[in-house]
Design a protein around this motif. Structure first.
Motif, PDB file in Angstrom:
ATOM      1  N   ARG A 117     -48.679 -84.164  13.584  1.00  0.00           N
ATOM      2  CA  ARG A 117     -50.071 -83.786  13.348  1.00  0.00           C
ATOM      3  C   ARG A 117     -50.721 -83.067  14.527  1.00  0.00           C
ATOM      4  N   GLN A 118     -50.522 -83.538  15.737  1.00  0.00           N
ATOM      5  CA  GLN A 118     -51.206 -82.904  16.865  1.00  0.00           C
ATOM      6  C   GLN A 118     -50.733 -81.468  17.072  1.00  0.00           C
ATOM      7  N   ASN A 119     -49.443 -81.212  16.919  1.00  0.00           N
ATOM      8  CA  ASN A 119     -48.954 -79.836  17.041  1.00  0.00           C
ATOM      9  C   ASN A 119     -49.489 -78.955  15.909  1.00  0.00           C
ATOM     10  N   LEU A 120     -49.604 -79.516  14.714  1.00  0.00           N
ATOM     11  CA  LEU A 120     -50.183 -78.784  13.592  1.00  0.00           C
ATOM     12  C   LEU A 120     -51.641 -78.445  13.891  1.00  0.00           C
ATOM     13  N   TRP A 121     -52.408 -79.432  14.330  1.00  0.00           N
ATOM     14  CA  TRP A 121     -53.818 -79.203  14.631  1.00  0.00           C
ATOM     15  C   TRP A 121     -53.962 -78.196  15.773  1.00  0.00           C
ATOM     16  N   ASP A 122     -53.078 -78.290  16.754  1.00  0.00           N
ATOM     17  CA  ASP A 122     -53.118 -77.326  17.863  1.00  0.00           C
ATOM     18  C   ASP A 122     -52.775 -75.916  17.386  1.00  0.00           C
ATOM     19  N   PHE A 123     -51.893 -75.806  16.402  1.00  0.00           N
ATOM     20  CA  PHE A 123     -51.593 -74.496  15.822  1.00  0.00           C
ATOM     21  C   PHE A 123     -52.863 -73.881  15.226  1.00  0.00           C
ATOM     22  N   TRP A 124     -53.613 -74.696  14.457  1.00  0.00           N
ATOM     23  CA  TRP A 124     -54.857 -74.195  13.862  1.00  0.00           C
ATOM     24  C   TRP A 124     -55.831 -73.782  14.969  1.00  0.00           C
ATOM     25  N   TRP A 125     -55.965 -74.626  15.980  1.00  0.00           N
ATOM     26  CA  TRP A 125     -56.903 -74.309  17.047  1.00  0.00           C
ATOM     27  C   TRP A 125     -56.506 -73.023  17.779  1.00  0.00           C
ATOM     28  N   LYS A 126     -55.242 -72.840  18.102  1.00  0.00           N
ATOM     29  CA  LYS A 126     -54.807 -71.632  18.818  1.00  0.00           C
ATOM     30  C   LYS A 126     -55.060 -70.381  17.981  1.00  0.00           C
ATOM     31  N   MET A 127     -54.862 -70.492  16.673  1.00  0.00           N
ATOM     32  CA  MET A 127     -55.138 -69.356  15.801  1.00  0.00           C
ATOM     33  C   MET A 127     -56.627 -69.043  15.808  1.00  0.00           C
ATOM     34  N   MET A 128     -57.457 -70.064  15.703  1.00  0.00           N
ATOM     35  CA  MET A 128     -58.902 -69.854  15.721  1.00  0.00           C
ATOM     36  C   MET A 128     -59.356 -69.281  17.063  1.00  0.00           C
ATOM     37  N   LEU A 129     -58.805 -69.799  18.140  1.00  0.00           N
ATOM     38  CA  LEU A 129     -59.143 -69.307  19.478  1.00  0.00           C
ATOM     39  C   LEU A 129     -58.803 -67.827  19.607  1.00  0.00           C
ATOM     40  N   HIS A 130     -57.663 -67.438  19.065  1.00  0.00           N
ATOM     41  CA  HIS A 130     -57.252 -66.032  19.074  1.00  0.00           C
ATOM     42  C   HIS A 130     -58.353 -65.151  18.489  1.00  0.00           C
ATOM     43  N   TYR A 131     -58.903 -65.576  17.356  1.00  0.00           N
ATOM     44  CA  TYR A 131     -59.932 -64.774  16.697  1.00  0.00           C
ATOM     45  C   TYR A 131     -61.302 -64.912  17.367  1.00  0.00           C
ATOM     46  N   LEU A 132     -61.592 -66.075  17.915  1.00  0.00           N
ATOM     47  CA  LEU A 132     -62.839 -66.214  18.681  1.00  0.00           C
ATOM     48  C   LEU A 132     -62.826 -65.254  19.871  1.00  0.00           C
ATOM     49  N   GLU A 133     -61.674 -65.139  20.513  1.00  0.00           N
ATOM     50  CA  GLU A 133     -61.560 -64.239  21.662  1.00  0.00           C
ATOM     51  C   GLU A 133     -61.648 -62.770  21.249  1.00  0.00           C
ATOM     52  N   MET A 134     -61.403 -62.484  19.978  1.00  0.00           N
ATOM     53  CA  MET A 134     -61.569 -61.117  19.466  1.00  0.00           C
ATOM     54  C   MET A 134     -63.030 -60.831  19.113  1.00  0.00           C
ATOM     55  N   GLY A 135     -63.864 -61.868  19.110  1.00  0.00           N
ATOM     56  CA  GLY A 135     -65.284 -61.682  18.850  1.00  0.00           C
ATOM     57  C   GLY A 135     -65.825 -62.378  17.624  1.00  0.00           C
ATOM     58  N   VAL A 136     -64.970 -63.062  16.863  1.00  0.00           N
ATOM     59  CA  VAL A 136     -65.424 -63.775  15.673  1.00  0.00           C
ATOM     60  C   VAL A 136     -66.513 -64.771  16.058  1.00  0.00           C
ATOM     61  N   ASP A 137     -67.562 -64.850  15.233  1.00  0.00           N
ATOM     62  CA  ASP A 137     -68.709 -65.717  15.515  1.00  0.00           C
ATOM     63  C   ASP A 137     -68.697 -67.014  14.719  1.00  0.00           C
ATOM     64  N   GLY A 138     -67.848 -67.098  13.714  1.00  0.00           N
ATOM     65  CA  GLY A 138     -67.820 -68.305  12.911  1.00  0.00           C
ATOM     66  C   GLY A 138     -66.822 -68.200  11.778  1.00  0.00           C
ATOM     67  N   PHE A 139     -66.764 -69.276  10.999  1.00  0.00           N
ATOM     68  CA  PHE A 139     -65.727 -69.422   9.983  1.00  0.00           C
ATOM     69  C   PHE A 139     -66.305 -69.928   8.667  1.00  0.00           C
ATOM     70  N   ARG A 140     -65.887 -69.309   7.590  1.00  0.00           N
ATOM     71  CA  ARG A 140     -66.124 -69.823   6.248  1.00  0.00           C
ATOM     72  C   ARG A 140     -64.859 -70.609   5.913  1.00  0.00           C
ATOM     73  N   CYS A 141     -64.999 -71.905   5.755  1.00  0.00           N
ATOM     74  CA  CYS A 141     -63.861 -72.824   5.678  1.00  0.00           C
ATOM     75  C   CYS A 141     -63.458 -73.063   4.229  1.00  0.00           C
TER      76      CYS A 141
END
Length: 190
Positions: A117-141
């Motif tokens: 689970r922790q590696n899975l959750w970290d995968f989601w976080w790293k993907m989100m971080l990638h897009y936050l660093e590109m300028g994304v302001d938020g997420f429709r979940c």
């Protein structure tokens, strides 16, 4: 309006559905300008910058309840998925007129009980971080009510620590009243 929300733009699985992500770091060809000399990631950054120039918030779709059945993660991390008694990946689906309809192009992620689970959750976080660093302001979940609240708390907290004011919008289509109440308690903005 003050925001632009873009449907899931990730590279899709065999069905071509926008909500069947095969690769979270590649782009669906439908969203790419083939006439541009810029790489798809640069095109997205430019679009986000243009939104910001107009004082518009850029929201992206976040699909983490399932992936495409032909997503490489299914083979690389089968323990990240829900499996039936025979070890086959479970397809998510929905009830329609009292009949269960499985979506055969999708694989249901086991965000709650994965042994990894922790590696899975970290995968989601790293993907989100990638897009936050590109300028994304938020997420429709997408399908927010089918993702554990504990995971949303983890992702929302990390995102807002990285980007103050990061927005989270929970899709609640199909929720019952109890599920809506549970989502409301998880610090979603809408």
């Amino acid at each position: 309006f003050n925001a632009v929300w873009v449907n899931s733009f990730h590279y899709p699985g065999f069905s071509g559905s926008l909500y069947s992500p095969k690769d979270y770091y590649k782009f669906n060809p439908l969203f790419i300008d083939d006439n541009s000399s810029k790489a798809p990631a640069e095109q997205l950054k430019d679009f986000i910058a243009a939104c910001h120039k107009k004082n518009l918030i850029f929201l992206m779709d976040l699909v983490i309840n399932h992936t495409a059945i032909d997503c490489p993660l299914v083979q690389e991390h089968p323990d990240w998925y829900k499996l039936d008694a025979e070890g086959k990946v479970i397809n998510p689906g929905a009830m329609h007129d009292g009949v269960w309809h499985a979506w055969g192009d999708l694989a249901e992620v086991n965000n709650q009980d994965s042994v990894d689970r922790q590696n899975l959750w970290d995968f989601w976080w790293k993907m989100m971080l990638h897009y936050l660093e590109m300028g994304v302001d938020g997420f429709r979940c997408d399908m927010a009510y089918q993702v554990p609240g504990e995971l949303w708390t983890y992702l929302i907290e990390k995102s807002r620590n990285k980007k103050k004011g990061c927005l989270f919008i929970a899709e609640s289509l199909g929720c019952d009243f109890k599920q809506v109440q549970q989502l409301a308690e998880l610090k979603f903005d809408f």
